[in-house]
Design a protein around this motif. Structure first.
Motif, PDB file in Angstrom:
ATOM      1  N   ALA A 184       0.829  -1.209   0.000  1.00 57.13           N
ATOM      2  CA  ALA A 184       0.000   0.000   0.000  1.00 57.13           C
ATOM      3  C   ALA A 184       0.865   1.262   0.000  1.00 57.13           C
ATOM      4  O   ALA A 184       0.539   2.250  -0.664  1.00 57.13           O
ATOM      5  N   LEU A 185       1.963   1.224   0.745  1.00 58.60           N
ATOM      6  CA  LEU A 185       2.874   2.371   0.752  1.00 58.60           C
ATOM      7  C   LEU A 185       3.529   2.563  -0.615  1.00 58.60           C
ATOM      8  O   LEU A 185       3.683   3.693  -1.089  1.00 58.60           O
ATOM      9  N   LEU A 186       3.912   1.464  -1.259  1.00 60.36           N
ATOM     10  CA  LEU A 186       4.533   1.556  -2.581  1.00 60.36           C
ATOM     11  C   LEU A 186       3.588   2.170  -3.600  1.00 60.36           C
ATOM     12  O   LEU A 186       4.011   2.895  -4.503  1.00 60.36           O
ATOM     13  N   MET A 187       2.313   1.886  -3.465  1.00 59.43           N
ATOM     14  CA  MET A 187       1.336   2.378  -4.434  1.00 59.43           C
ATOM     15  C   MET A 187       1.301   3.895  -4.490  1.00 59.43           C
ATOM     16  O   MET A 187       0.980   4.479  -5.525  1.00 59.43           O
ATOM     17  N   ASN A 188       1.602   4.535  -3.379  1.00 65.00           N
ATOM     18  CA  ASN A 188       1.540   5.988  -3.334  1.00 65.00           C
ATOM     19  C   ASN A 188       2.730   6.656  -4.015  1.00 65.00           C
ATOM     20  O   ASN A 188       2.753   7.872  -4.171  1.00 65.00           O
ATOM     21  N   TYR A 189       3.725   5.867  -4.423  1.00 70.53           N
ATOM     22  CA  TYR A 189       4.877   6.397  -5.137  1.00 70.53           C
ATOM     23  C   TYR A 189       4.921   5.895  -6.582  1.00 70.53           C
ATOM     24  O   TYR A 189       5.844   6.221  -7.310  1.00 70.53           O
ATOM     25  N   ALA A 190       3.928   5.098  -6.977  1.00 67.14           N
ATOM     26  CA  ALA A 190       3.955   4.466  -8.290  1.00 67.14           C
ATOM     27  C   ALA A 190       3.053   5.201  -9.275  1.00 67.14           C
ATOM     28  O   ALA A 190       2.150   5.947  -8.894  1.00 67.14           O
ATOM     29  N   SER A 191       3.311   4.976 -10.559  1.00 62.76           N
ATOM     30  CA  SER A 191       2.468   5.532 -11.617  1.00 62.76           C
ATOM     31  C   SER A 191       1.197   4.696 -11.748  1.00 62.76           C
ATOM     32  O   SER A 191       1.073   3.626 -11.134  1.00 62.76           O
ATOM     33  N   ASN A 192       0.270   5.159 -12.586  1.00 64.96           N
ATOM     34  CA  ASN A 192      -0.980   4.427 -12.787  1.00 64.96           C
ATOM     35  C   ASN A 192      -0.732   3.014 -13.308  1.00 64.96           C
ATOM     36  O   ASN A 192      -1.338   2.039 -12.832  1.00 64.96           O
ATOM     37  N   THR A 193       0.163   2.907 -14.300  1.00 66.62           N
ATOM     38  CA  THR A 193       0.461   1.592 -14.870  1.00 66.62           C
ATOM     39  C   THR A 193       1.088   0.672 -13.829  1.00 66.62           C
ATOM     40  O   THR A 193       0.724  -0.502 -13.727  1.00 66.62           O
ATOM     41  N   ALA A 194       2.008   1.211 -13.040  1.00 62.81           N
ATOM     42  CA  ALA A 194       2.652   0.411 -11.993  1.00 62.81           C
ATOM     43  C   ALA A 194       1.644  -0.028 -10.935  1.00 62.81           C
ATOM     44  O   ALA A 194       1.724  -1.143 -10.421  1.00 62.81           O
ATOM     45  N   ILE A 195       0.691   0.842 -10.613  1.00 58.34           N
ATOM     46  CA  ILE A 195      -0.340   0.499  -9.628  1.00 58.34           C
ATOM     47  C   ILE A 195      -1.169  -0.679 -10.120  1.00 58.34           C
ATOM     48  O   ILE A 195      -1.433  -1.633  -9.369  1.00 58.34           O
ATOM     49  N   ILE A 196      -1.568  -0.629 -11.387  1.00 60.97           N
ATOM     50  CA  ILE A 196      -2.379  -1.717 -11.946  1.00 60.97           C
ATOM     51  C   ILE A 196      -1.601  -3.027 -11.952  1.00 60.97           C
ATOM     52  O   ILE A 196      -2.116  -4.089 -11.568  1.00 60.97           O
ATOM     53  N   LEU A 197      -0.327  -2.980 -12.378  1.00 61.80           N
ATOM     54  CA  LEU A 197       0.500  -4.186 -12.375  1.00 61.80           C
ATOM     55  C   LEU A 197       0.723  -4.710 -10.960  1.00 61.80           C
ATOM     56  O   LEU A 197       0.746  -5.929 -10.726  1.00 61.80           O
ATOM     57  N   LEU A 198       0.864  -3.788 -10.003  1.00 60.39           N
ATOM     58  CA  LEU A 198       1.055  -4.172  -8.606  1.00 60.39           C
ATOM     59  C   LEU A 198      -0.188  -4.868  -8.055  1.00 60.39           C
ATOM     60  O   LEU A 198      -0.097  -5.857  -7.333  1.00 60.39           O
ATOM     61  N   ILE A 199      -1.360  -4.354  -8.424  1.00 64.43           N
ATOM     62  CA  ILE A 199      -2.617  -4.958  -7.973  1.00 64.43           C
ATOM     63  C   ILE A 199      -2.782  -6.357  -8.560  1.00 64.43           C
ATOM     64  O   ILE A 199      -3.163  -7.304  -7.861  1.00 64.43           O
ATOM     65  N   ILE A 200      -2.467  -6.502  -9.868  1.00 64.92           N
ATOM     66  CA  ILE A 200      -2.577  -7.819 -10.510  1.00 64.92           C
ATOM     67  C   ILE A 200      -1.617  -8.817  -9.868  1.00 64.92           C
ATOM     68  O   ILE A 200      -1.984  -9.961  -9.570  1.00 64.92           O
ATOM     69  N   SER A 201      -0.380  -8.396  -9.631  1.00 63.22           N
ATOM     70  CA  SER A 201       0.616  -9.281  -9.012  1.00 63.22           C
ATOM     71  C   SER A 201       0.199  -9.669  -7.601  1.00 63.22           C
ATOM     72  O   SER A 201       0.348 -10.834  -7.193  1.00 63.22           O
ATOM     73  N   THR A 202      -0.328  -8.703  -6.858  1.00 64.30           N
ATOM     74  CA  THR A 202      -0.781  -8.987  -5.489  1.00 64.30           C
ATOM     75  C   THR A 202      -1.943  -9.974  -5.494  1.00 64.30           C
ATOM     76  O   THR A 202      -1.985 -10.907  -4.689  1.00 64.30           O
ATOM     77  N   GLY A 203      -2.883  -9.771  -6.421  1.00 71.66           N
ATOM     78  CA  GLY A 203      -4.014 -10.691  -6.531  1.00 71.66           C
ATOM     79  C   GLY A 203      -3.570 -12.101  -6.871  1.00 71.66           C
ATOM     80  O   GLY A 203      -4.089 -13.082  -6.313  1.00 71.66           O
ATOM     81  N   PHE A 204      -2.591 -12.218  -7.778  1.00 74.85           N
ATOM     82  CA  PHE A 204      -2.048 -13.530  -8.140  1.00 74.85           C
ATOM     83  C   PHE A 204      -1.410 -14.204  -6.927  1.00 74.85           C
ATOM     84  O   PHE A 204      -1.624 -15.391  -6.665  1.00 74.85           O
ATOM     85  N   GLY A 205      -0.612 -13.436  -6.173  1.00 73.61           N
ATOM     86  CA  GLY A 205       0.043 -13.993  -4.987  1.00 73.61           C
ATOM     87  C   GLY A 205      -0.950 -14.410  -3.916  1.00 73.61           C
ATOM     88  O   GLY A 205      -0.789 -15.459  -3.275  1.00 73.61           O
ATOM     89  N   ILE A 206      -2.001 -13.611  -3.722  1.00 75.92           N
ATOM     90  CA  ILE A 206      -3.021 -13.946  -2.722  1.00 75.92           C
ATOM     91  C   ILE A 206      -3.712 -15.254  -3.081  1.00 75.92           C
ATOM     92  O   ILE A 206      -3.884 -16.141  -2.247  1.00 75.92           O
ATOM     93  N   GLU A 207      -4.121 -15.366  -4.357  1.00 81.06           N
ATOM     94  CA  GLU A 207      -4.828 -16.572  -4.801  1.00 81.06           C
ATOM     95  C   GLU A 207      -3.949 -17.812  -4.637  1.00 81.06           C
ATOM     96  O   GLU A 207      -4.419 -18.867  -4.187  1.00 81.06           O
ATOM     97  N   LEU A 208      -2.669 -17.686  -4.986  1.00 80.31           N
ATOM     98  CA  LEU A 208      -1.752 -18.818  -4.855  1.00 80.31           C
ATOM     99  C   LEU A 208      -1.604 -19.235  -3.395  1.00 80.31           C
ATOM    100  O   LEU A 208      -1.661 -20.427  -3.067  1.00 80.31           O
ATOM    101  N   PHE A 209      -1.444 -18.261  -2.501  1.00 75.09           N
ATOM    102  CA  PHE A 209      -1.311 -18.559  -1.073  1.00 75.09           C
ATOM    103  C   PHE A 209      -2.585 -19.198  -0.518  1.00 75.09           C
ATOM    104  O   PHE A 209      -2.532 -20.172   0.242  1.00 75.09           O
TER     105      PHE A 209
END
Length: 404
Positions: free
Chosen positions: A309-334
């Protein structure tokens, strides 16, 4: 510097007050019958007091009304405390008399309406990257109520182990406080209230961490969830491009546990409000984690969510979207690895295995082919034997000729 020193001293006083009040309310809990007795769904093996949230609420209220009366406007403080008092009363009644889910929702809804109309804290706009800002207008009321109810109940659901809800709340509130301080520089009141609440929780925490001598109970868990939902609306509404995503990530542990509990009960054809022993902490315990180890593991997960969440506040729109997708993938796997929805419900794991294991892929394709032939044979039984024979011949062709 003088202001910072006074603020820290008063936070320390708030923590001491909570530390002193907790043993008192432990005795009060037994007197009024706010106790948790051992049962099938309980972790505790002896009767435990459950009104621990009262010590946090009273220490927090005392700090805002007396210690910080010169720093925080009374008109800003009292509407928040009024909504919190409604929630605490609802939780205390549940700890004593075990209210029905509908009765608890009614109490929380009244508190949410008070926050919307009296305190004036609401969701008014939603910002979506590359599209723009949308004014919710009349939809602001149901969205605000839904947000408060969802976060409050999510925090309440994870209160299943000693120190779990209180520790996760400390991590979440600290992150919200940091973001609101650095990204809302003109709103000093919000981080002050947040860190005051953190101080009150820290004073209670030594009694609640494993092995606990007092529980938060619904009194405390509902109160903490309610305050997190209200403060996140204030502290994060202008902090990111996606208004809702940051607080959802910060509260990733309780929200994930709640969402997957709803999915699990839907698959099992159970009521959404029904209870089970398949929550995140239950699954970790069943995998061999100790009580303390389970709590510390979930703390670590909460810290990971907060860092993202802290990283998101320093990221661009594209980076935020990629970060959300990666986080969702990691959550589902766990979630699939620990079997939170069910040990046989692992779509992502099966998909990865299908791509990476040739033998498994051929087995799945053969099974699918057989099922397709069976469905077709129901319409044309005459071709059943020939098609099945052809399928077996193809399967035999793909089998290795030499077996070790």
């Amino acid at each position: 510097m003088d202001f910072a020193f006074k603020f820290v001293v008063r936070l320390f006083i708030t923590m001491i007050i909570s530390l002193i009040l907790t043993p008192i309310f432990k005795l009060v809990s037994f007197k009024i019958g706010a106790v948790d007795r051992p049962g099938e769904r309980r972790i505790n093996t002896k009767t435990m007091p459950t009104a621990g949230g009262l010590s946090i609420f009273f220490a927090f209220s005392f700090a805002l009304l007396w210690e910080f009366r010169e720093m925080l406007p009374f008109d800003y403080v009292w509407p928040i405390l009024l909504g919190a008092a409604i929630v605490v009363f609802t939780g205390l009644m549940d700890d004593i008399f075990e209210l029905s889910p509908l009765q608890k929702i009614l109490g929380l809804t009244i508190a949410a309406l008070e926050i919307y109309f009296v305190a004036g804290i609401k969701i008014s706009t939603v910002s979506i990257p590359y599209i723009g800002v949308f004014d919710l207008d009349w939809m602001g009321l149901p969205m605000t109520i839904l947000w408060i109810l969802a976060i409050t109940n999510a925090v309440n659901l994870i209160d299943g182990l000693d120190g779990l809800a209180s520790g996760v709340s400390i991590i979440s509130l600290t992150t919200i406080g940091i973001i609101s301080y650095f990204f809302l520089p003109n709103s000093v009141e919000v981080p002050m209230v947040i860190f005051t609440l953190i101080a009150a929780i820290i004073g209670f925490f030594p009694y609640n961490f494993y092995p606990a001598t007092i529980f938060l109970g619904d009194t405390g868990a509902l109160f903490l969830g309610f305050m997190i939902s209200v403060l996140s609306l204030q502290g994060l509404k202008n902090a990111t491009f996606i208004t809702v995503v940051t607080p959802m990530l910060i509260l990733g542990v309780p929200i994930t546990d709640t969402v997957y509990a709803m999915i699990r009960r839907k698959f099992n054809k159970q009521k959404i409000s029904s209870a089970d022993k398949m929550h995140l902490h239950h699954r970790l315990l069943s995998l061999g984690f100790t009580h303390r180890g389970t709590v510390l593991t979930i703390y670590a997960l909460a810290l990971v969510f907060s860092f993202i969440a802290l990283l998101m506040n320093y990221a661009s729109n594209t980076a935020i979207i990629l970060l959300i997708i990666s986080t969702g993938f990691g959550i589902e796997l766990f979630i699939e690895l620990i079997g939170l929805v069910g040990e046989n419900r692992q779509p992502l794991m099966h998909g990865l295995k299908f791509l990476g294991n040739r033998r498994y892929r051929q087995q799945v394709l053969n099974t699918h082919s057989d099922k397709r032939i069976e469905r077709k044979s129901e319409k044309d039984p005459a071709d059943d034997a020939a098609q099945m024979k052809e399928a077996r011949m193809k399967r035999k062709h793909y089998q290795p000729k030499h077996k070790k």
